[in-house]
Design a protein around this motif. Sequence first.
Motif, mmCIF file in Angstrom:
data_model
loop_
_atom_site.group_PDB
_atom_site.id
_atom_site.type_symbol
_atom_site.label_atom_id
_atom_site.label_comp_id
_atom_site.label_asym_id
_atom_site.label_seq_id
_atom_site.Cartn_x
_atom_site.Cartn_y
_atom_site.Cartn_z
ATOM 1 N N PHE A 1 36.120 40.183 -12.041
ATOM 2 C CA PHE A 1 34.964 39.698 -11.264
ATOM 3 C C PHE A 1 35.386 39.436 -9.826
ATOM 4 O O PHE A 1 36.507 38.994 -9.564
ATOM 5 N N THR A 2 34.463 39.670 -8.905
ATOM 6 C CA THR A 2 34.697 39.379 -7.497
ATOM 7 C C THR A 2 33.484 38.662 -6.915
ATOM 8 O O THR A 2 32.360 39.164 -7.023
ATOM 9 N N ILE A 3 33.735 37.508 -6.306
ATOM 10 C CA ILE A 3 32.669 36.757 -5.666
ATOM 11 C C ILE A 3 32.744 36.971 -4.163
ATOM 12 O O ILE A 3 33.836 37.094 -3.591
ATOM 13 N N SER A 4 31.587 37.036 -3.529
ATOM 14 C CA SER A 4 31.554 37.197 -2.078
ATOM 15 C C SER A 4 30.293 36.534 -1.548
ATOM 16 O O SER A 4 29.345 36.286 -2.301
ATOM 17 N N ARG A 5 30.304 36.274 -0.254
ATOM 18 C CA ARG A 5 29.117 35.696 0.348
ATOM 19 C C ARG A 5 28.867 36.335 1.705
ATOM 20 O O ARG A 5 29.801 36.758 2.380
ATOM 21 N N ASP A 6 27.610 36.388 2.074
ATOM 22 C CA ASP A 6 27.198 36.895 3.370
ATOM 23 C C ASP A 6 26.291 35.823 3.967
ATOM 24 O O ASP A 6 25.096 35.769 3.644
ATOM 25 N N ASN A 7 26.855 34.989 4.798
ATOM 26 C CA ASN A 7 26.062 33.878 5.346
ATOM 27 C C ASN A 7 24.964 34.373 6.286
ATOM 28 O O ASN A 7 23.936 33.716 6.445
ATOM 29 N N ALA A 8 25.166 35.537 6.874
ATOM 30 C CA ALA A 8 24.117 36.090 7.731
ATOM 31 C C ALA A 8 22.881 36.462 6.915
ATOM 32 O O ALA A 8 21.750 36.336 7.383
ATOM 33 N N LYS A 9 23.111 36.917 5.687
ATOM 34 C CA LYS A 9 22.004 37.274 4.797
ATOM 35 C C LYS A 9 21.660 36.137 3.845
ATOM 36 O O LYS A 9 20.726 36.259 3.055
ATOM 37 N N ASN A 10 22.442 35.042 3.907
ATOM 38 C CA ASN A 10 22.176 33.871 3.068
ATOM 39 C C ASN A 10 22.210 34.221 1.581
ATOM 40 O O ASN A 10 21.319 33.821 0.810
#
Length: 125
Positions: free
Chosen positions: A68-77
Motif C-alpha cells: 500500500f502507498t499513501i499520498s496526499r495532494d494538498n492543492a487538490k485537498n
Amino acid sequence: QVQLVESGGGLVQPGGSLRLSCAPSGFTLDYYATAWFRQAPGKVPEGVSCVSDRGGSTLYADSVKGRFTISRDNAKNTVTLQMNSLKSEDTAVYYCVAFLGTPCRLRASKSYGYWGQGTQVTVSS
C-alpha cells in the motif's frame, strides 16, 4: 458541516489493485494528519496507513508495508491510498480519518478525530 468522503472501494480478485480517495467537505485537510483505518466484521478498527499534514512522513501497518502507498495532494485537498497485491485478509470497510494538531497515528477509537462513512473493499475470487 464537516465531512470526509471516501471513494474507490469495490470487489477485486486476490492480487489485484484498488485506489481509494478521501476528500473533505467543509474544511481543508492542510493541517490534518490523515489516515486510513479499516474494520472487518467483528473486529476493532485497525490503522492501515497515515500521512502527516504536509506529507513529509508516513506510517504503515506491517501487514500492508510494500503493498500500500499513501499520498496526499494538498492543492487538490485529497488523500489517496493505492492498494496493490490485495489479499483476502484486506477485506474490510476502509475509513478515512483526519487528526488535527497531532502527529500521524495508527491507533484511534472512532470517538477521536474525524471519520468518514467508509467504503467497502472486498477481495475475493
